[in-house]
Design a protein around this motif. Structure first.
Motif, PDB file in Angstrom:
ATOM      1  N   ARG A 181       0.839  -1.181   0.145  1.00 15.54           N
ATOM      2  CA  ARG A 181      -0.162  -0.096   0.112  1.00 15.54           C
ATOM      3  C   ARG A 181       0.917   1.365  -0.047  1.00 15.54           C
ATOM      4  O   ARG A 181       2.146   1.145   0.212  1.00 15.54           O
ATOM      5  N   LEU A 182       0.211   2.354  -0.190  1.00 18.30           N
ATOM      6  CA  LEU A 182       0.916   3.557  -0.150  1.00 18.30           C
ATOM      7  C   LEU A 182      -0.042   4.853   0.217  1.00 18.30           C
ATOM      8  O   LEU A 182      -1.028   4.933  -0.387  1.00 18.30           O
ATOM      9  N   ASP A 183       0.067   5.206   1.522  1.00 18.84           N
ATOM     10  CA  ASP A 183      -0.996   6.136   1.883  1.00 18.84           C
ATOM     11  C   ASP A 183      -0.563   7.484   1.914  1.00 18.84           C
ATOM     12  O   ASP A 183      -1.558   8.425   1.777  1.00 18.84           O
ATOM     13  N   ILE A 184       0.658   7.760   2.002  1.00 20.98           N
ATOM     14  CA  ILE A 184       1.310   9.273   2.017  1.00 20.98           C
ATOM     15  C   ILE A 184       2.313   9.385   1.037  1.00 20.98           C
ATOM     16  O   ILE A 184       3.427   8.565   1.219  1.00 20.98           O
ATOM     17  N   LEU A 185       2.312  10.304   0.185  1.00 19.54           N
ATOM     18  CA  LEU A 185       3.611  10.457  -0.860  1.00 19.54           C
ATOM     19  C   LEU A 185       4.052  11.879  -0.613  1.00 19.54           C
ATOM     20  O   LEU A 185       3.175  12.884  -0.778  1.00 19.54           O
ATOM     21  N   VAL A 186       5.004  12.269  -0.157  1.00 14.83           N
ATOM     22  CA  VAL A 186       5.609  13.562   0.049  1.00 14.83           C
ATOM     23  C   VAL A 186       6.849  13.925  -0.846  1.00 14.83           C
ATOM     24  O   VAL A 186       7.944  13.534  -0.689  1.00 14.83           O
ATOM     25  N   ASN A 187       6.240  14.801  -1.679  1.00 10.69           N
ATOM     26  CA  ASN A 187       7.300  15.066  -2.943  1.00 10.69           C
ATOM     27  C   ASN A 187       8.128  16.235  -2.089  1.00 10.69           C
ATOM     28  O   ASN A 187       7.650  17.452  -2.434  1.00 10.69           O
ATOM     29  N   ASN A 188       9.139  15.963  -1.426  1.00  9.65           N
ATOM     30  CA  ASN A 188      10.007  16.948  -0.720  1.00  9.65           C
ATOM     31  C   ASN A 188      11.182  17.240  -1.400  1.00  9.65           C
ATOM     32  O   ASN A 188      11.780  18.408  -1.198  1.00  9.65           O
ATOM     33  N   ALA A 189      11.838  16.308  -2.058  1.00 10.65           N
ATOM     34  CA  ALA A 189      13.133  16.458  -2.628  1.00 10.65           C
ATOM     35  C   ALA A 189      13.231  18.114  -3.616  1.00 10.65           C
ATOM     36  O   ALA A 189      12.288  18.037  -4.350  1.00 10.65           O
ATOM     37  N   GLY A 190      14.118  18.581  -3.248  1.00 15.33           N
ATOM     38  CA  GLY A 190      14.254  19.856  -4.179  1.00 15.33           C
ATOM     39  C   GLY A 190      15.811  20.297  -3.800  1.00 15.33           C
ATOM     40  O   GLY A 190      16.549  20.144  -2.852  1.00 15.33           O
ATOM     41  N   ALA A 191      16.099  21.237  -4.820  1.00 16.01           N
ATOM     42  CA  ALA A 191      17.550  21.826  -4.663  1.00 16.01           C
ATOM     43  C   ALA A 191      17.399  23.468  -5.336  1.00 16.01           C
ATOM     44  O   ALA A 191      16.890  23.623  -6.244  1.00 16.01           O
ATOM     45  N   GLY A 192      18.420  24.398  -4.718  1.00 14.28           N
ATOM     46  CA  GLY A 192      18.778  25.474  -5.437  1.00 14.28           C
ATOM     47  C   GLY A 192      19.965  25.412  -5.916  1.00 14.28           C
ATOM     48  O   GLY A 192      20.776  24.801  -5.352  1.00 14.28           O
ATOM     49  N   GLY A 193      20.484  26.507  -6.658  1.00 18.24           N
ATOM     50  CA  GLY A 193      21.726  26.922  -6.987  1.00 18.24           C
ATOM     51  C   GLY A 193      22.355  25.789  -7.621  1.00 18.24           C
ATOM     52  O   GLY A 193      23.685  25.501  -7.775  1.00 18.24           O
TER      53      GLY A 193
END
Length: 325
Positions: free
Chosen positions: A116-128
């Motif tokens: 199952r998959l109940d929560i997907l947090v698309n958190n990955a990110g970067a700047g510079g």
């Protein structure tokens, strides 16, 4: 000399006052939701607000999957979370957001091996990240901050639907408020300004993409039991700009320390949107400081949302059967 000391005193006082204001203003989530039996994915979870979010989910009893590109740091983060929470159901799976094939491999692993998959947090990110093109021929900031999350969500959507009620959380930024998307130049590094301003502009555009993706996806998922919301975590002192040139990074960090939130404070809104019962029926919205806020004016154009969706499908080379109708 006396004037300099006086000025320094007032600067220090202002910095301390601002930090106290931030502490008082930063709200805590009202969620005490238990996540026993639930599975959550947090991308970019080996450090910063992603790590704190994963830690919180583990405290609530969830099976937590850390999607990260650095194996050593991710495994270290897993062990720290297990030790702190007593929850051994915390794992790392390789996810490199600069590679669409890595995103596909990660999603295939989840779809084949997770119940199952109940929560997907698309958190990955970067700047510079500068003016670089990935192995997929995509501008690296746009790919890391938007396109890879766009693809990942598509590839996991059936698992989320089968586990409904489930939630998708997209970590955006207030930088989106001041951005403007040119769909035709989405995959290009700005050439009309210097590298530093171009980087900042592109970061804002990528974060605006997160919000447009959220609002359009919410429409497509209407009635499915899957909600999707975006959020601004606040100005958080993390290593998101670790790839900046050394001098620029030193200046930014020197300014940031007195004024920015800690990762623990910055993660509160992600946790709130992912777990609070007060958010369970809300979708397609934007949150800040654990509260729903009005969409930025820059993110209200329905036509841009549709065009961005189509362009994103094209850039990640979505197959017909992978598209969300």
């Amino acid at each position: 000399m006396g004037c300099c000391i006086c000025a320094l005193f007032w600067i220090i006082l202002a910095a301390v006052g601002w930090k106290i204001y931030l502490k008082l203003r930063t709200k805590k989530t009202d969620s005490y939701t238990c996540l026993n039996g639930k599975t959550a994915i947090v991308t970019g979870a080996n450090t910063g607000i992603g790590y704190v979010t994963a830690l919180d989910f583990a405290c609530r009893g969830a099976r937590v999957i850390l999607g990260c590109r650095n194996k050593e740091k991710a495994e270290e983060a897993c062990e720290k979370i297990k030790k702190e929470t007593g929850n051994d159901n915390v794992v790392y799976k390789l996810l490199n957001m600069t590679s669409l094939q890595s995103v596909r491999d990660f999603a295939k692993d989840i779809n084949e091996n997770e119940d199952r998959l109940d929560i997907l947090v698309n958190n990955a990110g970067a700047g510079g990240l500068g003016n670089h093109v990935t192995e997929d021929g995509l501008q690296i900031t746009i790919q890391v901050n938007h396109l890879s999350g766009f693809l990942l969500t598509h590839l996991l959507i059936e698992k989320l639907k089968k586990s409904a009620p489930s939630r998708i959380v997209n970590v955006s930024s207030i930088g989106a408020k001041f951005a403007k998307i040119n769909i035709d130049a989405l995959n290009m590094f700005p050439q009309d300004v210097g590298p530093a301003r171009a980087d900042t502009r592109l970061y804002g555009v990528s974060k605006l993409c997160n919000i447009y993706f959220t609002t359009e996806l919410a429409k497509k998922l209407d009635g499915s039991g899957v909600t999707v919301n975006a959020l601004h975590p606040g100005a958080v002192l993390t290593d998101i700009f670790r790839r900046m040139p050394k001098l620029m990074k030193t200046i930014v960090m020197a300014f940031a320390k007195p004024y920015f939130k800690t990762p623990e404070e910055g993660a509160r809104t992600s946790i709130h949107v992912a777990t609070s019962r007060s958010v369970q029926h809300i979708t397609g919205q934007l949150f800040d400081n654990c509260q729903q806020i009005e969409l930025y004016d820059s993110a209200k154009d329905a036509e841009i949302a549709k065009k961005l969706w189509t362009k994103s499908e094209e850039l990640v080379k979505l197959k017909r059967e992978e598209k969300i109708k």
